[in-house]
Design an enzyme around this catalytic site. Structure first.
Site, PDB file in Angstrom:
ATOM      1  N   TYR A   1      -1.195  -0.168  -0.262  1.00 26.42           N
ATOM      2  CA  TYR A   1      -0.377  -0.140   0.962  1.00 26.42           C
ATOM      3  C   TYR A   1       1.035   0.380   0.652  1.00 26.42           C
ATOM      4  O   TYR A   1       1.534   1.311   1.291  1.00 26.42           O
ATOM      5  CB  TYR A   1      -0.301  -1.542   1.574  1.00 26.42           C
ATOM      6  CG  TYR A   1       0.607  -1.608   2.785  1.00 26.42           C
ATOM      7  CD1 TYR A   1       0.169  -1.160   4.023  1.00 26.42           C
ATOM      8  CD2 TYR A   1       1.909  -2.095   2.688  1.00 26.42           C
ATOM      9  CE1 TYR A   1       1.005  -1.200   5.145  1.00 26.42           C
ATOM     10  CE2 TYR A   1       2.750  -2.135   3.791  1.00 26.42           C
ATOM     11  CZ  TYR A   1       2.289  -1.687   5.014  1.00 26.42           C
ATOM     12  OH  TYR A   1       3.125  -1.718   6.100  1.00 26.42           O
TER      13      TYR A   1
ATOM     14  N   LYS B   1       2.968   3.835   1.745  1.00 28.60           N
ATOM     15  CA  LYS B   1       4.231   3.871   2.495  1.00 28.60           C
ATOM     16  C   LYS B   1       5.300   4.650   1.719  1.00 28.60           C
ATOM     17  O   LYS B   1       6.171   5.281   2.316  1.00 28.60           O
ATOM     18  CB  LYS B   1       4.701   2.455   2.819  1.00 28.60           C
ATOM     19  CG  LYS B   1       3.816   1.738   3.837  1.00 28.60           C
ATOM     20  CD  LYS B   1       3.842   2.421   5.199  1.00 28.60           C
ATOM     21  CE  LYS B   1       3.078   1.674   6.262  1.00 28.60           C
ATOM     22  NZ  LYS B   1       2.970   2.395   7.544  1.00 28.60           N
TER      23      LYS B   1
END
Ligand SMILES: NC(=O)c1ccc[n+]([C@@H]2O[C@H](COP(=O)([O-])OP(=O)(O)OC[C@H]3O[C@@H](n4cnc5c(N)ncnc54)[C@H](OP(=O)(O)O)[C@@H]3O)[C@@H](O)[C@H]2O)c1
Length: 276
Positions: A168, A172
Site C-alpha cells: 500500500y 502511494k
C-alpha cells in the site's frame, strides 16, 4: 477552480461551459466528500465505482441538492478492461472531463510474507495502474484544451515506508512521485496536478483493512469532510502536493531529519493493531 476556468473561458470568448469532474470511489469516505465539495462549486460529475445502488443514491442527492448534472459508471477498477469502458462511456455521452479525481483505493494489511498475492495484485491495479491508465487517457484531451486538473489521492504513506502495509505505502509513494513528475512536465500547459496526501481519515477504509484499532487511527484520524475541503482548496491553488492536518504536516516536516530506519520503526508502531 471551476470559477477560475469559467472566467478564463469568458475572457477568451469561448462559450461558457460547466466543468465536469470524474471521480473514482465516490460512494464512501473521502471520495464522497470530494463529490459533495465539487458539487457545491457547480461541477457536473461522472461518478465511478462498483456499487450501482450507492452511485444512484449519491447522483440523486447531488442533483437534487446542488442542481448539477451527474452520470454514473459501474466499474470495478481491479478489472483492467474497466478503464476502456469508462473512457468509451464518457466519449459516447460527449462528456469532456475537466477534473479527474483518482480517489478509489484500499489497503492490504499483513506482513508481506503472509499476505495474499491476489489481494496485492488487486491493490496495485486499483491504487496504481488504474490511476495511470485513467490519467493517460484523459490527460491528452486536457492538454489539447489547455485546461484541466488531475487530483490524485496519495497518503502520508507516500513519504514513509509502511511495515505491514508495504505494498500500500509503496503504491502511494509511486503516486506521489508520478504526480510530481507529470506536474513538472505540464508546467505552463494550463493543466495542473495535485497529490493530496492525508494521514488517517475516519472512513470505511480502516474498517475494511481492520486498522481502526491502531495508534495512527485512534489518535490522529481526521474527518473526511475536512480532508476533502482541503483537497479541493489545494487543487484550486494549484498546489502540487498537499498534506492536510497539522499533526500530519508536523510529522512530514520532521521525518526527514531522522534516520530512515527510525522513521520506518515509528511507522510500524503507528499502524500496529492494539492488543494483538
Ligand atoms: N482513510 C484513510 O485513512 C486514508 C488515508 C490516506 C489515504 N487514503 C486514500 O484515500 C482514498 C479513499 O479512501 P477512503 O478512506 O475514502 O476509503 P473508503 O471509504 O473505503 O472508500 C473507497 C472508495 O473506493 C472505491 N473502490 C474501492 N475499490 C474499488 C474498485 N475495485 N473499483 C472501483 N471503486 C473501488 C469504493 O467504492 P465501491 O465499494 O462502491 O466500489 C469507495 O467509494 C484511497 O485512495 C485511500 O488509499 C485513505
Amino acid at each position: 477552480m471551476g470559477d477560475i476556468l469559467r472566467m478564463k473561458d469568458a475572457r477568451e470568448g469561448r462559450t461558457l461551459k460547466t466543468q465536469t469532474a470524474l471521480i473514482t470511489g465516490p460512494t464512501s469516505g473521502i471520495g464522497k466528500q470530494l463529490a459533495i465539495q465539487l458539487a457545491k462549486k457547480g461541477y457536473d460529475q461522472v461518478l465511478v465505482s462498483r456499487n450501482e445502488e450507492k452511485l444512484i443514491e449519491l447522483s440523486e442527492q447531488l442533483t437534487n441538492k446542488y442542481g448539477i448534472q451527474t452520470h454514473h459508471i459501474v466499474a470495478d477498477l481491479a478489472n483492467p478492461d474497466s478503464i476502456e469502458k469508462i473512457f468509451q462511456e464518457t466519449k459516447m455521452k460527449g462528456l469532456e472531463i475537466d477534473v479527474l479525481v483518482n480517489n478509489a483505493g484500499f489497503d492490504v494489511y499483513a506482513p508481506f510474507a503472509e499476505s495474499d498475492w491476489q489481494a496485492n495484485e488487486r491493490l496495485l491495479t486499483v491504487n496504481v495502474k488504474a490511476v495511470l491508465d485513467l490519467t493517460h487517457r484523459f490527460l491528452p484531451l486536457m492538454v489539447q484544451r489547455k485546461q484541466g486538473h488531475i487530483l490524485n489521492i496519495g497518503s502520508i504513506g507516500s513519504f514513509i515506508p509502511g511495515p505491514n502495509n508495504a505494498v500500500y505505502a509503496a503504491g502511494k509513494a509511486f503516486i506521489l512521485s508520478f504526480s510530481e513528475a507529470i506536474a513538472e512536465e505540464l508546467r505552463g500547459s494550463g493543466v495542473g496536478v495535485t497529490c493530496l496526501c492525508p494521514g488517517a481519515v475516519s472512513t470505511a477504509f480502516a474498517d475494511k483493512a481492520d486498522v481502526k484499532n491502531t495508534p495512527l487511527f485512534i489518535y490522529t484520524a481526521m474527518d473526511p469532510e475536512a480532508v476533502a475541503v482541503a483537497g479541493v482548496r489545494a487543487m484550486e491553488k494549484k498546489k502540487r502536493v498537499y498534506v492536510p492536518g497539522w499533526i500530519n504536516k508536523i510529522f512530514i516536516f520532521l521525518y526527514r531529519f531522522f534516520p530512515r530506519s527510525w522513521v520506518t520503526r515509528i511507522s510500524k508502531w503507528a499502524m500496529a493493531r492494539q492488543g494483538t
